[in-house]
Design a protein around this motif. Structure first.
Motif, PDB file in Angstrom:
ATOM      1  N   VAL A   6       0.877  -1.173   0.000  1.00 34.14           N
ATOM      2  CA  VAL A   6       0.000   0.000   0.000  1.00 34.14           C
ATOM      3  C   VAL A   6       0.917   1.226   0.000  1.00 34.14           C
ATOM      4  CG1 VAL A   6      -1.993   1.093   1.070  1.00 34.14           C
ATOM      5  CG2 VAL A   6      -1.603  -1.362   1.398  1.00 34.14           C
ATOM      6  N   PRO A   7       1.298   1.727  -1.172  1.00 33.21           N
ATOM      7  CA  PRO A   7       2.371   2.730  -1.251  1.00 33.21           C
ATOM      8  C   PRO A   7       1.884   4.156  -0.982  1.00 33.21           C
ATOM      9  CG  PRO A   7       1.652   2.152  -3.444  1.00 33.21           C
ATOM     10  CD  PRO A   7       0.851   1.293  -2.498  1.00 33.21           C
ATOM     11  N   TYR A   8       1.428   4.362   0.241  1.00 35.93           N
ATOM     12  CA  TYR A   8       0.889   5.668   0.627  1.00 35.93           C
ATOM     13  C   TYR A   8       1.385   6.048   2.014  1.00 35.93           C
ATOM     14  CZ  TYR A   8      -2.566   5.200  -3.131  1.00 35.93           C
ATOM     15  OH  TYR A   8      -3.172   5.041  -4.349  1.00 35.93           O
ATOM     16  N   HIS A   9       1.542   7.340   2.220  1.00 37.63           N
ATOM     17  CA  HIS A   9       1.634   7.925   3.549  1.00 37.63           C
ATOM     18  C   HIS A   9       0.393   8.784   3.705  1.00 37.63           C
ATOM     19  CE1 HIS A   9       2.773  11.056   6.523  1.00 37.63           C
ATOM     20  NE2 HIS A   9       3.241  10.011   7.157  1.00 37.63           N
ATOM     21  N   GLN A  10      -0.525   8.346   4.560  1.00 40.99           N
ATOM     22  CA  GLN A  10      -1.863   8.942   4.618  1.00 40.99           C
ATOM     23  C   GLN A  10      -2.488   8.878   3.216  1.00 40.99           C
ATOM     24  OE1 GLN A  10      -1.692  12.709   6.752  1.00 40.99           O
ATOM     25  NE2 GLN A  10      -0.435  11.827   8.354  1.00 40.99           N
ATOM     26  N   ASP A  11      -2.831  10.012   2.616  1.00 42.57           N
ATOM     27  CA  ASP A  11      -3.418   9.976   1.271  1.00 42.57           C
ATOM     28  C   ASP A  11      -2.421  10.376   0.186  1.00 42.57           C
ATOM     29  OD1 ASP A  11      -3.257  12.616   2.054  1.00 42.57           O
ATOM     30  OD2 ASP A  11      -5.224  13.190   1.272  1.00 42.57           O
ATOM     31  N   GLU A  12      -1.148  10.369   0.519  1.00 43.09           N
ATOM     32  CA  GLU A  12      -0.103  10.744  -0.443  1.00 43.09           C
ATOM     33  C   GLU A  12       0.480   9.492  -1.093  1.00 43.09           C
ATOM     34  OE1 GLU A  12       4.418  12.667  -0.519  1.00 43.09           O
ATOM     35  OE2 GLU A  12       3.351  12.380   1.383  1.00 43.09           O
TER      36      GLU A  12
END
Length: 248
Positions: A6-12
């Motif tokens: 899941v390549p996200y930091h929060q919604d980034e």
């Protein structure tokens, strides 16, 4: 071994190079996020993760999820519950991640997932993804050595168990094992967004994880990688840490 990425930091959305996983088959979870506030966008992503985890658990697989922060752990818990598994949570992290909206002075939402797993502000994320709250005694917080005053105040009167890496006492039943890699001492794993010193070595964390895995009760594992890659870094240390933990 297949890894759900899941390549996200929060919604980034983060670059794929942030996650050095060359030894594994990758199941990517990405989507165009809807308009709305950050909780709406994170919930849309977490719903996909929750569904993937539920499918894997129902099929007899132990999901292994890698992402850019700790919020995704809420999706793992919801997915496990959806598949009929009600785990305890073992939470490795240099930080407590147990802020509420009211106690957080920074407003950093990735410092709130563990509190939300316990039932805080369910309208933000839990209700949207079908997450049922955990009992406090079903949570073990491992090596959270950098806690804010609001978190320390909550923990002082809660039933959440706090322990060091080398003395993790496990609750009964199936386990969701969450590891924020910043639990490792900052000098042993450089480049973290929120580095914390005076922590355990990579080897100490790996040995603790191996002891937990050896129980045969880990029903899902979640690795959070909140790091900023130094310019020119070849990711060798991070690749080795991920491979070791995912193979434990």
């Amino acid at each position: 071994m297949a890894i759900t990425l899941v390549p996200y930091h929060q919604d980034e959305r983060l670059p794929d190079s942030s996650f050095p996983l060359p030894e594994f088959d990758i199941i990517p979870v990405t989507r165009d996020l809807p308009d709305g506030d950050v909780w709406t966008r994170v919930a849309a992503l977490c719903e996909l993760v929750s569904a993937e985890v539920a499918d894997q658990v129902s099929g007899g697989t132990v999901p292994a999820v890698v992402s850019g922060d700790c919020l995704i752990a809420e999706a793992l818990l919801a997915g496990m519950q959806r598949a009929g598994v009600d785990p305890a949570v073992i939470w490795f992290d240099a930080h407590a991640d147990i802020h509420s909206l009211e106690s957080s002075t920074s407003g950093y939402i990735s410092g709130m997932p563990l509190r939300q797993m316990l039932g805080d502000h369910p309208e933000l994320l839990a209700d949207r993804i079908g997450l049922r709250p955990l009992a406090e005694e079903r949570v073990v917080l491992v090596d959270a050595r950098d806690t804010d005053p609001g978190e320390a105040e909550f923990l002082a009167t809660s039933k959440v168990r706090v322990c060091p890496v080398d003395d993790v006492v496990l609750p009964d039943g199936p386990l969701l094992l969450h590891i924020d890699l910043d639990v490792i001492d900052k000098d042993a794993l450089p480049g973290m967004k929120f580095p914390v010193g005076d922590g355990p070595s990579r080897e100490a964390v790996l040995e603790s994880v191996r002891r937990i895995m050896s129980t045969g009760r880990v029903a899902a594992i979640d690795l959070a990688c909140p790091w900023d890659l130094p310019e020119g870094d070849d990711n060798t240390i991070r690749a080795r840490v991920l491979a070791d933990l995912l193979s434990a």
